[in-house]
Write a protein that holds these residues in place. Structure first.
Motif, short mmCIF file in Angstrom:
data_model
loop_
_atom_site.label_atom_id
_atom_site.label_comp_id
_atom_site.label_asym_id
_atom_site.label_seq_id
_atom_site.Cartn_x
_atom_site.Cartn_y
_atom_site.Cartn_z
N VAL A 164 0.82 -1.21 0.00
CA VAL A 164 0.00 0.00 0.00
C VAL A 164 0.86 1.27 0.00
O VAL A 164 0.66 2.16 -0.83
N LEU A 165 1.81 1.35 0.92
CA LEU A 165 2.60 2.57 1.03
C LEU A 165 3.41 2.88 -0.24
O LEU A 165 3.47 4.05 -0.65
N PRO A 166 4.05 1.89 -0.88
CA PRO A 166 4.74 2.23 -2.14
C PRO A 166 3.82 2.78 -3.21
O PRO A 166 4.24 3.60 -4.03
N LEU A 167 2.56 2.34 -3.21
CA LEU A 167 1.60 2.87 -4.18
C LEU A 167 1.08 4.25 -3.79
O LEU A 167 0.44 4.92 -4.62
N CYS A 168 1.33 4.64 -2.56
CA CYS A 168 0.82 5.92 -2.05
C CYS A 168 1.88 7.02 -2.03
O CYS A 168 1.71 8.03 -1.33
N LYS A 169 2.96 6.83 -2.76
CA LYS A 169 4.03 7.83 -2.74
C LYS A 169 3.55 9.24 -3.11
O LYS A 169 3.95 10.22 -2.48
N PRO A 170 2.68 9.39 -4.12
CA PRO A 170 2.24 10.76 -4.45
C PRO A 170 1.52 11.45 -3.30
O PRO A 170 1.82 12.60 -2.97
N ILE A 171 0.58 10.75 -2.68
CA ILE A 171 -0.17 11.39 -1.60
C ILE A 171 0.68 11.55 -0.35
O ILE A 171 0.53 12.52 0.41
N LEU A 172 1.62 10.64 -0.13
CA LEU A 172 2.53 10.78 1.00
C LEU A 172 3.41 12.02 0.83
O LEU A 172 3.64 12.77 1.79
N ALA A 173 3.89 12.24 -0.39
CA ALA A 173 4.72 13.42 -0.64
C ALA A 173 3.92 14.70 -0.49
O ALA A 173 4.39 15.68 0.10
#
Length: 297
Positions: free
Chosen positions: A191-200
């Protein structure tokens, strides 16, 4: 040879031209204040007072920056701000992920009441005085935890991340679950690798908020050794203004090449420079994360 259909009609060409002109003027209106502040921070007192500063520094000097950095307190305050921003942003993102991921899954028991309860906190807030009493009763005064704990999570940002996670294919998680992966492994490795845009994007939101924060620092932090950059700049500007009202007796204003306007301009440059340096590296993920996270869900 170009096809006739690929050429713009006069009306379309005029529309594109107007768009470019409008966007160009809008960009100039946005960039000019930054250019002016940078120029004023490097200009002389006479040039600033006479209104001769526009885009380029006039009678170049660095007196304003020397005044700000002369005693080393600003550098210490900047280090405090970096620490508060780094730890605060890390805590925010951890809490955001831990809240958004389970709430984005419909199989969570009690999901509806939890979302209703969380939404309630967006509408009704306690206020400054109850927060101050709570922080003091918990013994957190003069501690950075007085800043971090009340702002551990932003409900709005959590909903943005939740919306982003709801758009991820559930089949990926189901496949990982069949292969024996647990919830924590699915979250950390899928999940987290796919969420890089929103995490950034959210990391930048939180970091800017922590970097610019000064009111809570002024309320809860009494030790000058723990003051952050924004509060220190605020105190310096007040000191320079007070010296000017007293007749220029202060060291910061006695120099004929220095004015409060120059100090304020240099303070603005120092305050925004770190964020401007970080933003280009996150711009790609930032734009994508904001667009996707805000329209899904």
């Amino acid at each position: 040879m170009k096809q006739a259909g690929s050429r713009l009609s006069p009306r379309s060409f005029a529309g594109h031209a107007l768009n470019y002109v409008f966007l160009g003027l809008l960009s100039l209106c946005t960039l000019y204040p930054f250019a002016y502040e940078i120029s004023a921070s490097f200009s002389s007192s006479r040039a600033i007072t006479a209104g001769e500063v526009f885009v380029w520094p006039v009678e170049f000097n660095t007196e304003a920056y020397k005044r700000l950095f002369e005693d080393g307190q600003l550098i210490h305050a900047m280090g405090n701000t970096v620490f508060v921003t780094a730890v605060g942003t890390l805590l925010n993102m951890i809490m955001n992920v831990l809240a958004a991921y389970p709430l984005s899954r419909k199989r969570l028991i009690g999901r509806g009441p939890l979302l209703l309860f969380i939404t309630f906190t967006m509408i009704f807030v306690s206020g400054i005085i109850p927060n101050f009493i709570l922080i003091r009763s918990l013994g957190l005064m003069d501690s950075y935890w007085a800043l971090w704990l009340p702002g551990l999570i932003s409900t709005y940002n959590m909903f943005v991340m939740k919306s982003f996670m709801e758009g991820l294919p559930e089949e990926i998680e189901e496949s990982a679950s069949i292969d024996g992966a647990g919830n924590w492994r699915i979250l950390g490795q899928i999940v987290l690798p796919l969420c890089k845009p929103i995490l950034a994007a959210l990391s930048l939101f939180y970091a800017v908020g922590w970097w610019n924060s000064y009111f809570n620092v002024m309320l809860y932090i009494t030790s000058s050794d723990l003051h952050t950059l924004m509060l220190k700049l605020y105190q310096i500007i007040k000191q320079v203004d007070a010296s000017l009202l007293d007749g220029g007796g202060g060291e910061g204003v006695s120099n004929s090449r220095l004015t409060p306007e120059g100090i304020k301009a240099a303070s603005v440059v120092i305050a925004i420079a770190p964020i401007l340096c970080v933003y280009p590296f996150l711009q790609k993920h930032f734009v994508k994360g904001v667009l996707i996270g805000s329209v899904k869900g």
